[in-house]
Every structure is written in structure tokens, then in C-alpha cells.
Scaffold this active site. Structure first.
Site, PDB file in Angstrom:
ATOM      1  N   GLU A 225      -2.676   1.977  -7.185  1.00 24.25           N
ATOM      2  CA  GLU A 225      -1.426   1.936  -6.567  1.00 24.25           C
ATOM      3  C   GLU A 225      -0.443   3.013  -6.926  1.00 24.25           C
ATOM      4  OE1 GLU A 225       2.807  -0.716  -7.038  1.00 24.25           O
ATOM      5  OE2 GLU A 225       0.918  -1.263  -8.121  1.00 24.25           O
TER       6      GLU A 225
ATOM      7  N   ASP B 104       0.647   5.498  -3.827  1.00 27.92           N
ATOM      8  CA  ASP B 104       2.258   5.624  -3.729  1.00 27.92           C
ATOM      9  C   ASP B 104       2.382   7.243  -3.406  1.00 27.92           C
ATOM     10  OD1 ASP B 104       5.266   5.046  -3.931  1.00 27.92           O
ATOM     11  OD2 ASP B 104       4.913   6.424  -5.524  1.00 27.92           O
TER      12      ASP B 104
ATOM     13  N   ASP C  63       1.904  -3.907  -2.811  1.00 29.20           N
ATOM     14  CA  ASP C  63       1.319  -3.140  -3.630  1.00 29.20           C
ATOM     15  C   ASP C  63      -0.032  -2.772  -3.211  1.00 29.20           C
ATOM     16  OD1 ASP C  63       3.464  -3.325  -5.233  1.00 29.20           O
ATOM     17  OD2 ASP C  63       2.413  -4.850  -6.681  1.00 29.20           O
TER      18      ASP C  63
ATOM     19  N   GLU D 244      -0.604   0.544  -0.784  1.00 29.12           N
ATOM     20  CA  GLU D 244      -0.798   1.879  -1.686  1.00 29.12           C
ATOM     21  C   GLU D 244      -2.185   1.754  -2.344  1.00 29.12           C
ATOM     22  OE1 GLU D 244       4.036   2.505  -2.324  1.00 29.12           O
ATOM     23  OE2 GLU D 244       2.894   1.452  -4.090  1.00 29.12           O
TER      24      GLU D 244
END
Length: 213
Positions: free
Chosen positions: A39, A43, A108, A111
Site C-alpha cells: 500500500e 500510494d 487500501d 494502492e
């Protein structure tokens, strides 16, 4: 798992993809890795690609681009993209969550899955994926994800008023957050949601509606 096949994406490391769909609650109960590290990477990839899109397609100033980007990568937006691709039912959570996968967890994994695409296929394939999944929603004016907290902050800034979000518990046995938003210590709006962030956004939206009356 073949949910990425329709986007022309082939993931050879299926174990890594499974990790991208594994919440920490499941990982703790089953002694395996969660999606949290992926994640983090995903991101960063997402921020770069959306930033590049806004830079190349608009003449917005930095601050406005930041706000636009935030609205397209907020929790509601990411959860929407995951459901669009169609792998939200594949996310693994622990028994403690009773199989309840909320939008925070779903968001979540957008990502974390993006990170797997990056590691397996490279940045250009990530860009193709974003162009297929995210960009059409940005360009579709009927689909929008407003950052109500930012809008409320901008609204009250003109009067230099303070904004505070206060978490309250209506029923500790119900997996739902409730938030009041105070402007200069006056409750101006309230909201509920499956996550604290969602509840805050709904409270800000409620406050903005009242301000517009």
C-alpha cells in the site's frame, strides 16, 4: 486470480497479488504478510500518475492541482475504483472483523494492487491501468468525489473560524463511526460512516448544506 486480465495485465507472482488482498487482521491470525508495505508503494505510484495527468491536461496552479488530486485519490474514490475492477470480494480479513470489509480496507487495496502491477509490469503498465480505471471517472462529470472537509475549511477561512471534528459513540456494538463538526465550538453538522474519515466527510457535507441555506 484473473481480475486484471481484462486490462491486459499478467501477474506471474500470484502470491504477491494475494498479499495485496490481505488485511492485517487476516495476516495476524494466519502468520502471513499483509498489504501494508505494498500500500505504501502503491500510494506513491498513484500520486505520481495522477499528478502527471493533472499537470499535462490542466493549467491549474499548484494548490488547486493538489485539491483536485486529493478528490480523485480519497477513500471514497479508491473504493469505487476497486468495485469497478471487481475484486472487493477477494479481500481477506480476519475472523475478528466477521467478514466485514469496509470501504477503508477496500480503498487500501487499490494502492496495494497498483504496487503489484508496478513491481511485476512496470510504471507504463500502471499508467495504462490508471488510464483505463481512473481517468474515465475523472473525465466523467457525473462521477465526482468531493473533499467536503477541504471545502468547509475554505468556506470558513474567510471569517477565520476554527473547524473541529469530534468523534462520538452512539452504539459501541455497531461498527459505525459518528462525528460532529464544530465551527467555533458550535455543532454545525453531523455525519456517520464505516470509517472515521467517511464520517468526517459526511459531517462536513452536512455542515456545508446548512451553510448554503
Amino acid at each position: 486470480m484473473n481480475f486484471l486480465d481484462k486490462y491486459g495485465i499478467k501477474i506471474n507472482n500470484q502470491d504477491l497479488l494475494l498479499t495485496a488482498l490481505t488485511h492485517s487482521s487476516y495476516a495476524n491470525e494466519n502468520n502471513c504478510e499483509s498489504y501494508e508495505r505494498l500500500e505504501f508503494l502503491g500510494d506513491a505510484v498513484l500520486q505520481v500518475l495522477i499528478s502527471e495527468y493533472l499537470y499535462n491536461t490542466t493549467d491549474l496552479k499548484e494548490g488547486k492541482m493538489s485539491k483536485e488530486r486529493a478528490s480523485y485519490v480519497c477513500e471514497d474514490a479508491l473504493a469505487y475504483y476497486v468495485k469497478k475492477v471487481g475484486y472487493n470480494d477477494l479481500i481477506r480479513v480476519g475472523n475478528g472483523l466477521h467478514g466485514h470489509v469496509n470501504d477503508t480496507i477496500i480503498a487500501d487495496t487499490f494502492e496495494s494492487v497498483l504496487a503489484v502491477i508496478y513491481l511485476e509490469c512496470g510504471l507504463e503498465k500502471c499508467k495504462d491501468y490508471i488510464n483505463d480505471v481512473v481517468i474515465p471517472e475523472i473525465e466523467n462529470e457525473e462521477i465526482f468525489f468531493k473533499d467536503y472537509k477541504t471545502l468547509l475549511q475554505e468556506f470558513v477561512q474567510t471569517d477565520r473560524k476554527s473547524v473541529e471534528y469530534v468523534l462520538r459513540v452512539d452504539n459501541p456494538h455497531v461498527p459505525e463511526f459518528a462525528v460532529d463538526v464544530k465551527v467555533d465550538n458550535i455543532i454545525l453538522g453531523s455525519g456517520k460512516g464505516r470509517s472515521k474519515k467517511e464520517a468526517e466527510q459526511n459531517a462536513a457535507s452536512d455542515a456545508l448544506k446548512k451553510c448554503a441555506r
